[in-house]
Scaffold this active site. Structure first.
Site, short mmCIF file in Angstrom:
data_model
loop_
_atom_site.label_atom_id
_atom_site.label_comp_id
_atom_site.label_asym_id
_atom_site.label_seq_id
_atom_site.Cartn_x
_atom_site.Cartn_y
_atom_site.Cartn_z
N HIS A 67 -1.88 1.36 7.28
CA HIS A 67 -2.29 1.43 5.88
C HIS A 67 -2.03 2.83 5.35
O HIS A 67 -2.16 3.81 6.07
CB HIS A 67 -3.77 1.08 5.74
CG HIS A 67 -4.23 0.95 4.32
ND1 HIS A 67 -3.62 0.12 3.41
CD2 HIS A 67 -5.24 1.57 3.64
CE1 HIS A 67 -4.24 0.21 2.24
NE2 HIS A 67 -5.22 1.09 2.36
N CYS A 115 0.82 -1.21 0.00
CA CYS A 115 0.00 0.00 0.00
C CYS A 115 0.85 1.26 0.00
O CYS A 115 0.50 2.27 -0.62
CB CYS A 115 -0.96 0.00 1.19
SG CYS A 115 -0.16 0.01 2.81
N ASN A 118 -7.84 4.92 -2.48
CA ASN A 118 -7.28 3.72 -1.88
C ASN A 118 -6.63 2.85 -2.96
O ASN A 118 -6.71 3.16 -4.15
CB ASN A 118 -8.38 2.94 -1.14
CG ASN A 118 -7.83 2.03 -0.07
OD1 ASN A 118 -6.62 1.84 0.06
ND2 ASN A 118 -8.70 1.46 0.73
#
Length: 443
Positions: A366, A70, A387
């Site tokens: 994250h 991520c 995202n």
């Protein structure tokens, strides 16, 4: 109550449970349904709409799939939005994540082996450093780890090193690479115990890294040392680039060493050993040997205006947060109080942000990108977030985060120096406080 749980206490709890008729209904509902289906505040889910007066176009939504990349996707999404705007690229333009992933794994293997050579695999107590051997080649990452890689290896377009099965499904690949490094590192320790000369130790380390390189090439493909990139921009003009990855990063993307060093890793992580307006570093957390990251700790009251200024100028913001608390993957809503534990189980939930960090209730786990903001009520904002979980998650891959979530669960931000005040810039010159690798900043 006595030290142990007695039968009398258990009987009292059982009787109390049965006295409340509503507990029967709760039990019937929860034994057959996910907790989130019951304690999610539906009013909060329905009160958010994905519509913003102005927002920065970032390109097509990407998906990291079954990998811990991520942080790479988030950073590259920030750079991608800039390249798409300035180079008139089509929204499907993407950087190669496997290219950086390849060198990150190679450099982390070298980093761990260097630590083993330097520290003989021991911690400060003279015991085996299990944290070093448990995961010598890590999976997650942070902003400055990207900077280390981009400065040394540059960047390439996705077409020049596309995704593979193992870049998108990293678990087995990750287990194997750690097994190789861990096993060979033990052999390296045996050589050290036997008093082998440094030359032989270095030869063994090179042999280990050669095995790692082979695995990486087999699972991720061979990274290009130069490439030809052909594309048409949004005006239909054809382009052909013949470049090295470092030239591409510097000339095409404008993110060479001098540019990347203009960004500051700003954090909001309150704590007794993490005072505001101080800089910090971690003793042994990195990928490229000899490089260390610097963190600058500020209050959220100081960070929020900086974020607003960045978005007003059409830029985007990389940030790290806690995606395990009050973030609904399906609906794309991020707000404090989304999950009503207190109302469902009649329990209190009153920890401060500092307490949540210190007592393992929350942590940065994250990374995403803020692309827009709007004022919902005077002084209260909602932020649009990009995202890397694909279009199936959230609102076609986008999420809505309000101020309550930002203030409680957002911890790390990448901010250009031009947005910092004169006093803040002066504070960046401090000698950083060295924290343990086990500090939450290292998560």
């Amino acid at each position: 109550m006595k030290q142990e749980i007695s039968r009398d206490v258990l009987q009292h709890w059982e009787d109390s449970f049965k006295e409340e008729r509503v507990n029967y209904f709760l039990r019937n509902a929860l034994v057959k349904h996910d907790l989130k289906d019951v304690y999610t505040d539906r009013d909060l889910l329905q009160s958010n709409q994905m519509c913003f007066p102005e927002e920065t176009k970032i390109g097509d939504v990407m998906a990291q799939k079954q990998s811990g990349r991520c942080w790479m996707f988030a950073v590259l999404n920030v750079l991608r939005s800039k390249v798409i705007r300035e180079r008139k690229m089509k929204p499907e333009f993407r950087f190669s994540v496997p290219y950086l992933y390849f060198y990150d794994k190679l450099e982390r293997a070298n980093y761990s082996l260097e630590r083993i050579l330097k520290e003989k695999g021991m911690d400060e107590r003279g015991k085996i450093d299990r944290s070093l051997f448990s995961c010598p080649v890590g999976e997650g990452g942070q902003w400055y780890l990207f900077v280390n890689l981009a400065e040394k290896y540059g960047l390439v377009p996705e077409e020049c090193m596309p995704e593979t099965y193992h870049s998108e499904n990293a678990q087995q690949f990750w287990l194997v690479i750690n097994r190789i490094v861990r096993n060979d590192a033990v052999q390296l320790l045996h050589m050290m115990d036997a008093g082998k000369p440094e030359r032989e130790l270095m030869e063994k380390k090179e042999e280990i890294l050669s095995s790692v390189y082979k695995l990486l090439c087999c699972c991720l493909g061979c990274p290009p040392s130069e490439f030809i990139y052909e594309f048409k921009d949004t005006e239909g003009t054809y382009h052909q680039l013949n470049m090295t990855p470092r030239q591409f990063a510097e000339e095409f993307c404008g993110c060479g060493c001098s540019h990347l060093n203009e960004y500051v890793y700003v954090i909001n992580m309150p704590g007794k050993d993490r005072p505001y307006h101080k800089t910090f570093t971690l003793k042994n957390l990195g990928n490229v040997w000899g490089k260390r990251g610097i963190y600058y700790n500020l209050s959220m009251e100081e960070i929020k205006p900086l974020l607003l200024s960045i978005l007003e100028e059409g830029e985007t913001v990389w940030f790290g947060c806690d995606c395990m608390n009050d973030m609904d993957r399906e609906s794309g809503v991020m707000t404090d109080g989304l999950y009503d534990y207190k109302g469902l189980f009649d329990v209190s939930y009153e920890m401060s942000k500092e307490e949540m960090l210190d007592y393992c209730e929350s942590s940065p786990n994250h990374d995403m990108v803020i692309v827009a903001v709007k004022e919902k009520t005077p002084g209260y904002h909602v932020w649009k977030v990009e995202n890397s979980w694909g279009v199936q998650a959230g609102m076609q891959g986008r999420y809505l985060m309000d101020d309550s979530y930002l203030e409680k669960y957002a911890f790390q931000f990448v901010i250009h120096k031009k947005y910092l005040s004169r006093e803040m810039l002066a504070e960046l010159g401090q000698e950083p406080i060295v924290l343990s690798d086990k500090d939450l900043m290292g998560i």
